[in-house]
Design an enzyme around this catalytic site. Structure first.
Site, PDB file in Angstrom:
ATOM      1  N   HIS A 469       0.834  -1.203   0.000  1.00 12.92           N
ATOM      2  CA  HIS A 469       0.000   0.000   0.000  1.00 12.92           C
ATOM      3  C   HIS A 469       0.875   1.262   0.000  1.00 12.92           C
ATOM      4  CE1 HIS A 469      -3.594   2.431   1.282  1.00 12.92           C
ATOM      5  NE2 HIS A 469      -2.629   3.194   1.762  1.00 12.92           N
ATOM      6  N   GLU A 470       1.792   1.348   0.949  1.00 11.99           N
ATOM      7  CA  GLU A 470       2.616   2.552   1.045  1.00 11.99           C
ATOM      8  C   GLU A 470       3.554   2.685  -0.145  1.00 11.99           C
ATOM      9  OE1 GLU A 470       1.846   4.813   2.963  1.00 11.99           O
ATOM     10  OE2 GLU A 470       0.543   3.694   4.319  1.00 11.99           O
ATOM     11  N   HIS A 473       1.748   4.486  -2.818  1.00 13.50           N
ATOM     12  CA  HIS A 473       1.889   5.934  -2.631  1.00 13.50           C
ATOM     13  C   HIS A 473       3.270   6.393  -3.099  1.00 13.50           C
ATOM     14  CE1 HIS A 473      -1.790   6.910  -0.546  1.00 13.50           C
ATOM     15  NE2 HIS A 473      -1.547   6.129   0.494  1.00 13.50           N
ATOM     16  N   HIS A 476       3.462   6.837  -6.694  1.00 15.06           N
ATOM     17  CA  HIS A 476       2.723   8.035  -7.105  1.00 15.06           C
ATOM     18  C   HIS A 476       3.637   9.265  -7.032  1.00 15.06           C
ATOM     19  CE1 HIS A 476      -1.495  10.145  -6.754  1.00 15.06           C
ATOM     20  NE2 HIS A 476      -0.932  10.305  -7.932  1.00 15.06           N
TER      21      HIS A 476
END
Length: 681
Positions: A469-470, A473, A476
């Protein structure tokens, strides 16, 4: 001030902060100097005689305050990941000063007039689409800060901003103090009853870090306390640990956050009224994909009913197992994880002790990197000897398929008392192309438990999902390809920012990923197919519980911020009453009780916005289907669209348009319900 390392030219590799040279006292002087420089630059932009143009106003604003940005990013990354009393004192001192600096900028009448004039003239300015978007964001930023209000209202808006900055800092520091002060020392065999070797090893490492060599310590890090609640057969200690975890920020005394919450809510509601909104939620959501509180509530309530129904079914299964063991007491919140582990073993022949040896931290990092290589052509090379703020931090240079430098990725994976709980992505430097190519420096911060001496860190499946998940990010931020800092990387709507991260989680569960990287830490053997099949078959296990504990937080966050006048709120009484009205199962608590609900009260990022994870989940479930529909979860054409419209695009366009550009249509909520294994309402 040339001897201040924060203000000098950094000759470090890749422009990393020279952490070893920076003393806490350097920050105060650096902030004061950098704010003065930024103020002079802002005043020059506002006071120039030339008529406003995009370049002399918007572009100039984008290049102003570079020293302040650099100092702030360095400081606040450390206060989250590796703080100390000196840094915390500086944080308390600087919070209202920085808020005042921001208000003086956004409420500057001459500067606002230039921005608003450009907005009025936008049709004739011949702007590129990206420039038009940046102008739109500036116009909204000044408007929402109160630049259009009268003098008295502007003064009050500035006062509110400064006080809220102080309260947000106090909230976060109170929670960290409660977390770092607590330790459950397991003194006897009865204290350690039921705990598997991996948890005992982590507890021994935590004890050693706290100067208690030879003992075992459970901390309030999720990677420590959740396994303890799963495996401990000592119900009294489970209750003690759970109540300490649940009560962070609530004990009477200097770390009590209940008064902080009440004042924060009152100030937020007042600011919304000054801006003409009926509530803070209405104000906050007006600049989000959801747009209105009603739209958020419609999503959450559609999921709430099926989730509660599933949770009640799950609770009955837990009670069956408990009764079979002779425990006829009602299932309490400190029992849920313990008996859920037993039900998973019974119904799916799967338990965490069987999985953990195959989830070595280093291999899961490698899996996350390899997924990025297959999707986006990225390469990762670990660098040693570079400046870092803690010895545990690892640094990787990221390159594209042609060998061009993309950025730096820092991984800070282990829990420690100087780090706030949770997991997050941040940036020491954001990508932009205003004055040449500026490449990003991105950091992922986790709170995993270390292994014992000479043993690797082993993850739970939830830990592994958090890492993916991180890293979503992180991608991104790393893959951002825009010109202007205003829209770089994760600078998107809050209920869109979770799409790249939650979407990335899907690849962890793919058999071709697990079969390569879920290998036994001792033998190197891949996870047996039978075990892999059980992992995938149990992916929706306990989803009622998980959905209820999350959705309750999102609903109460929304309701609190819809209150027109929350002054004097009794936080504990309100929480209990609101949960009762929702029909919250007694066996489950909120994932984040209000006194430690940092998303909502340690700053404003997710205030009235905790729903964002589910809003984005509607998109991520639907978006992954785009890959599945091709028959190849690494389909190159779909990955290229994902890169172009989502991961590299920053805030270049409206998020609805960005999603439709990738998917060809809007998202379908049924994909979320199917992903979670919930029946449609």
């Amino acid at each position: 001030m040339s001897d201040n390392p924060l203000l000098s030219t950094w000759s470090t590799p890749f422009g990393l902060p020279p952490f070893a040279d920076i003393r806490p006292a350097d920050y105060v002087a650096a902030f004061d100097t950098a704010m003065a420089e930024a103020r002079a630059e802002i005043d020059a932009i506002a006071g120039q005689a030339d008529a406003p143009t995009f370049d002399n106003t918007i572009r100039a604003l984008e290049t102003s305050g570079e020293a302040l940005t650099r100092v702030s990013r360095t400081f606040y990354n450390l206060t989250g990941a590796h703080t100390n009393p000196e840094l915390q004192a500086i944080e308390r001192e600087m919070a209202p000063k920085l808020a005042r600096h921001g208000s003086e900028t956004l409420l500057n009448p001459k500067l606002a007039a230039r921005v608003f004039a450009l907005w009025d003239q936008r049709a004739g300015l011949d702007l590129t689409p990206e420039q038009a978007r940046v102008l739109e964001r500036y116009q909204l930023m000044f408007t929402r800060a109160g630049a259009g209000l009268d003098a008295a209202a502007k003064t009050r808006m500035a006062e509110i901003s400064q006080r809220l900055a102080t309260l947000g800092t106090q909230f976060a520091q109170n929670v960290l103090k409660d977390e770092s002060d607590y330790q459950l020392v397991l003194e006897t065999e009865a204290d350690r009853a039921g705990l598997p070797d991996f948890l005992l090893a982590a507890a021994a490492a935590a004890a050693k870090e706290r100067g208690l060599d030879g003992k075992h310590v459970i901390t309030l890090s999720r990677s420590s306390i959740e396994p303890f609640l799963q495996f401990s057969t000592n119900r009294a200690l489970r209750e003690e640990a759970f109540k300490a975890w649940s009560a962070r920020g609530e004990a009477e005394g200097p770390t009590d956050n209940r008064g902080v919450i009440a004042e924060t809510l009152a100030l937020r509601a007042e600011r919304a009224r000054l801006l003409g909104y009926p509530s803070y939620a209405a104000y906050k959501l007006d600049d989000a994909m959801a747009r209105t509180p009603d739209a958020v509530r419609a999503l959450l309530t559609r999921v709430w009913g099926p989730a509660v129904e599933r949770a009640r079914e799950e609770a009955e299964k837990l009670a069956e197992v408990a009764r079979a063991e002779g425990n006829n007491a009602a299932i309490a919140p400190w029992d849920w994880r313990h008996y859920a582990e037993k039900v998973r073993k019974r119904d799916h022949d799967l338990d965490e002790t069987e999985l953990k040896p195959y989830l070595r931290l280093d291999k899961i990092i490698e899996a996350a990197f390899d997924t990025a290589t297959r999707l986006f052509g990225l390469r990762f090379e670990e660098k040693h000897g570079l400046p870092v703020y803690h010895p545990d931090v690892r640094v990787f240079e990221v390159s594209d398929a042609r060998g061009n430098h993309v950025g730096l990725f820092l991984g800070d994976y282990f829990a420690r008392p100087s780090k706030r709980s949770g997991a997050w992505m941040s940036a020491f430097r954001a990508q932009h192309k205003l004055d040449g190519e500026v490449r990003p420096i991105i950091v992922n911060v986790m709170n995993f438990s270390k292994g014992a001496d000479d043993e690797p860190a082993l993850l739970t499946f939830d830990d592994a999902r958090t890492l993916f998940h991180e890293f979503g990010h992180g991608l991104h931020g790393l893959l951002s390809d825009v010109t202007y800092p205003m829209i770089s990387g994760t600078s998107v709507a809050r209920d869109f920012v979770e799409l790249p991260s939650q979407l990335y989680e899907h690849w962890l569960s793919q058999p071709e990923v697990l079969s390569r990287f879920a290998v036994h830490y001792k033998t190197g053997e891949p996870m047996p197919k039978a075990l892999l099949d059980k992992v995938l078959g149990a992916r929706n296990f306990n989803q009622g519980f998980a959905t209820v504990e999350y959705t309750a937080c999102a609903l109460i966050d929304l309701a609190l911020h819809e209150m027109p006048d929350p002054s004097g709120l009794d936080v504990t009484a309100y929480e209990a009453s609101a949960l009762k009205d929702l029909g919250m199962p007694s066996e489950i608590t909120m994932r984040h009780r209000l006194p430690h609900f940092a998303h909502a009260f340690a700053g404003e990022g997710y205030s009235s916005g905790y729903y964002s994870y589910m809003w984005s989940e509607v998109m991520d479930a639907d978006a992954f289907s785009a890959f599945e529909e091709t028959g190849n979860v690494f389909d190159p054409a779909t990955a290229e669209k994902l890169y172009r419209h989502i991961y590299s695009a920053g805030g270049r366009q409206d998020p609805d348009a960005a999603y439709k550009a990738f998917r060809g249509r809007g998202p379908d909520i049924n994909a979320l319900l199917e992903k979670r294994g919930l029946k449609a309402a």
